[in-house]
Design a protein around this motif. Structure first.
Motif, mmCIF file in Angstrom:
data_model
loop_
_atom_site.group_PDB
_atom_site.id
_atom_site.type_symbol
_atom_site.label_atom_id
_atom_site.label_comp_id
_atom_site.label_asym_id
_atom_site.label_seq_id
_atom_site.Cartn_x
_atom_site.Cartn_y
_atom_site.Cartn_z
ATOM 1 N N PHE A 1 0.851 -1.192 0.000
ATOM 2 C CA PHE A 1 0.000 0.000 0.000
ATOM 3 C C PHE A 1 0.881 1.234 0.000
ATOM 4 O O PHE A 1 1.809 1.352 0.798
ATOM 5 C CB PHE A 1 -0.912 0.006 1.233
ATOM 6 N N SER A 2 0.568 2.157 -0.903
ATOM 7 C CA SER A 2 1.344 3.398 -0.965
ATOM 8 C C SER A 2 0.477 4.510 -1.526
ATOM 9 O O SER A 2 -0.169 4.343 -2.558
ATOM 10 C CB SER A 2 2.580 3.187 -1.853
ATOM 11 N N ASP A 3 0.436 5.648 -0.804
ATOM 12 C CA ASP A 3 -0.171 6.859 -1.370
ATOM 13 C C ASP A 3 0.779 8.017 -1.061
ATOM 14 O O ASP A 3 1.940 7.796 -0.702
ATOM 15 C CB ASP A 3 -1.598 7.078 -0.850
ATOM 16 N N LYS A 4 0.309 9.251 -1.166
ATOM 17 C CA LYS A 4 1.217 10.396 -1.003
ATOM 18 C C LYS A 4 1.845 10.450 0.385
ATOM 19 O O LYS A 4 2.975 10.900 0.549
ATOM 20 C CB LYS A 4 0.445 11.700 -1.256
ATOM 21 N N ASN A 5 1.085 10.012 1.386
ATOM 22 C CA ASN A 5 1.550 10.210 2.758
ATOM 23 C C ASN A 5 2.044 8.947 3.455
ATOM 24 O O ASN A 5 2.740 9.026 4.451
ATOM 25 C CB ASN A 5 0.397 10.792 3.613
ATOM 26 N N ARG A 6 1.625 7.780 2.943
ATOM 27 C CA ARG A 6 1.890 6.547 3.705
ATOM 28 C C ARG A 6 2.404 5.440 2.794
ATOM 29 O O ARG A 6 2.093 5.402 1.615
ATOM 30 C CB ARG A 6 0.598 6.053 4.372
ATOM 31 N N GLU A 7 3.165 4.549 3.401
ATOM 32 C CA GLU A 7 3.549 3.330 2.676
ATOM 33 C C GLU A 7 3.615 2.168 3.664
ATOM 34 O O GLU A 7 4.194 2.291 4.743
ATOM 35 C CB GLU A 7 4.901 3.486 1.966
ATOM 36 N N ILE A 8 2.983 1.057 3.291
ATOM 37 C CA ILE A 8 3.069 -0.176 4.085
ATOM 38 C C ILE A 8 3.704 -1.227 3.194
ATOM 39 O O ILE A 8 3.256 -1.459 2.063
ATOM 40 C CB ILE A 8 1.674 -0.602 4.590
ATOM 41 N N ASP A 9 4.781 -1.863 3.685
ATOM 42 C CA ASP A 9 5.631 -2.711 2.846
ATOM 43 C C ASP A 9 4.853 -3.837 2.174
ATOM 44 O O ASP A 9 4.974 -4.057 0.972
ATOM 45 C CB ASP A 9 6.775 -3.305 3.684
ATOM 46 N N PHE A 10 4.076 -4.582 2.954
ATOM 47 C CA PHE A 10 3.242 -5.651 2.389
ATOM 48 C C PHE A 10 1.899 -5.674 3.102
ATOM 49 O O PHE A 10 1.792 -5.254 4.262
ATOM 50 C CB PHE A 10 3.912 -7.032 2.548
ATOM 51 N N VAL A 11 0.902 -6.168 2.388
ATOM 52 C CA VAL A 11 -0.436 -6.334 2.957
ATOM 53 C C VAL A 11 -0.863 -7.769 2.670
ATOM 54 O O VAL A 11 -0.805 -8.226 1.520
ATOM 55 C CB VAL A 11 -1.445 -5.353 2.316
ATOM 56 N N LEU A 12 -1.268 -8.489 3.722
ATOM 57 C CA LEU A 12 -1.685 -9.881 3.566
ATOM 58 C C LEU A 12 -3.192 -10.002 3.777
ATOM 59 O O LEU A 12 -3.768 -9.280 4.593
ATOM 60 C CB LEU A 12 -0.979 -10.772 4.594
#
Length: 430
Positions: free
Chosen positions: A356-367
């Motif tokens: 998950f990635s948008d302008k403000n945040r990023e999460i390495d993986f999503v399960l």
């Protein structure tokens, strides 16, 4: 070597819905060894046919589609009678004879009492050509390089016995934590290609491993021009060689312009598809929402590409072994850790991982675990800072939130910290 796929093959043999089996995987991941080993362990006899070595075999399938006639001719070539259920029939490098691949559907329809297993490199690329692929008439099994778990079983059997005994919420003694971390660092260097693992187990010579990795990369690059079909082999090579630079960027998202200045999707889409289908690259899509079902929120134009083997990625990136072994914070540590983690997570869950990635945040993986969505943070060292990850947890309070790092196995508030060496047990630890 212990290969977890052996259990899948044994289950296939006794399955009531058994069809001819197609074993897919990149070159040199151990398909031939596994099929022969399976034949020796589980059947009275095993007859082996290689379409790359014996070109004359192709004429049998080019002139007849009748399984009984084909079996008669194959028995004569093998010098022994092929018996249903007692003889394993192995077709290797079957991509060299599309007619043989297509004939598997006739085995399913007219001679399913015979046990047939076929394998080849680049079989995924034939999926795009339905005429040569018996869709719905075969069982499929994907084989990857050795996981960390399989590597540990081969390299350090005593330590593997301890690893195998680890259960949810178990305390891991510091001495074992350090020894497993050391084995994990070795795996980052050696990777899971069977030839590399075998050389390490036998000789413990890192120079020998590096030589094999160099030769493997050369073999793959040579393959691009041999088996590319209608796809431009130069573009396949450019995409493959850009992977290190793509992952070294700040956001790791695949950029066509990083392959070639001014590059567009239409220039390289087919090359990417070819490499993913061939099992050389893993594609992870960005999702617009962290909701079930994840695949409904795929941003098809935003993805990361990872290499199928961490050891080869480490080699292609030119990382010195000392950087990994001395725990320094080298530039490529994050991408290498993510590549490793993806390799270990793959296949554990019904839905492939996303990010998950948008302008403000990023999460390495999503399960996706059932209907539950699990955020995952990958850390190469012991660092705990992860503002996006922590903000998401505070806002959404997921049932599970996982941080993979070199820290010990414990729960920190809402976050479960799983040591990187336990990534292959993720589902069991939930």
């Amino acid at each position: 070597m212990k290969r977890n796929a052996m259990a899948d093959l044994i289950a296939w043999k006794s399955s009531s819905g058994r069809k001819p089996l197609v074993l897919r995987g990149a070159r040199q991941v151990g398909k031939t060894w596994l099929m022969k080993q399976f034949g020796q362990l589980c059947y009275e006899n095993c007859v082996y046919f290689n379409f790359d070595e014996e070109e004359a075999l192709r004429s049998i399938f080019e002139t007849s589609k009748n399984p009984q006639r084909i079996l008669e001719l194959l028995s004569m070539i093998a010098g022994e009678k092929i018996l249903p259920g007692e003889t394993l029939i192995v077709f290797d490098e079957i991509q060299e004879c599309p007619e043989a691949l297509n004939t598997l559907k006739y085995f399913k329809e007219k001679a399913n009492e015979y046990h047939v297993i076929a394998a080849g490199s680049l079989l995924g690329t034939l999926l795009a050509r339905p005429k040569s692929y018996p869709v719905g008439m075969v069982n499929l099994l994907d084989l990857y390089p050795l996981s960390f778990e399989e590597f540990l079983a081969a390299a350090e059997p005593a330590l593997y016995a301890y690893y195998d005994s680890i259960r949810k919420d178990q305390t891991i003694e510091e001495i074992f934590h350090q020894r497993l971390l050391e084995a994990y660092h070795n795996y980052l260097i050696i990777g899971g290609m069977p030839e590399c693992v075998s050389a390490w187990v036998e000789e413990k010579d890192p120079a020998k491993v590096a030589q094999i990795q160099r030769e493997l990369v050369a073999i793959y690059e040579n393959d691009f021009s041999k088996h590319n079909g209608k796809v431009n082999s130069g573009r396949i090579l450019m995409v493959f060689r850009s992977i290190v630079a793509q992952l070294a960027k700040a956001n790791e998202k695949f950029m066509y312009g990083a392959v070639r200045e001014g590059g567009r999707a239409r220039d390289f889409e087919e090359a990417i598809e070819w490499l993913v289908s061939a099992g050389m690259l893993s594609r992870v899509y960005n999702v617009s929402k962290l909701e079930h079902p994840l695949s409904a929120f795929d941003k098809l134009d935003q993805f990361k590409l990872f290499l199928f083997d961490t050891g080869l990625l480490k080699h292609m990136a030119g990382i010195d072994n000392s950087a990994i072994l001395l725990k320094t914070n080298y530039q490529f540590k994050g991408p290498l850790t993510e590549n490793y983690l993806l390799q270990q997570l793959r296949g554990q869950f019904a839905v492939e991982p996303r990010y998950f990635s948008d302008k403000n945040r990023e999460i390495d993986f999503v399960l996706q675990y059932g209907t539950e969505i699990i955020p995952v943070e990958a850390k190469g060292g012991e660092d705990k800072s992860a503002p996006s990850f922590k903000r998401y947890i505070a806002q959404h309070q997921p049932a599970h939130a996982l941080r993979f790092s070199e820290r010990g196995y414990r729960t920190d508030g809402a976050i479960t910290n799983i040591p990187l060496y336990l990534a292959g047990k993720t589902k069991d630890l939930l």
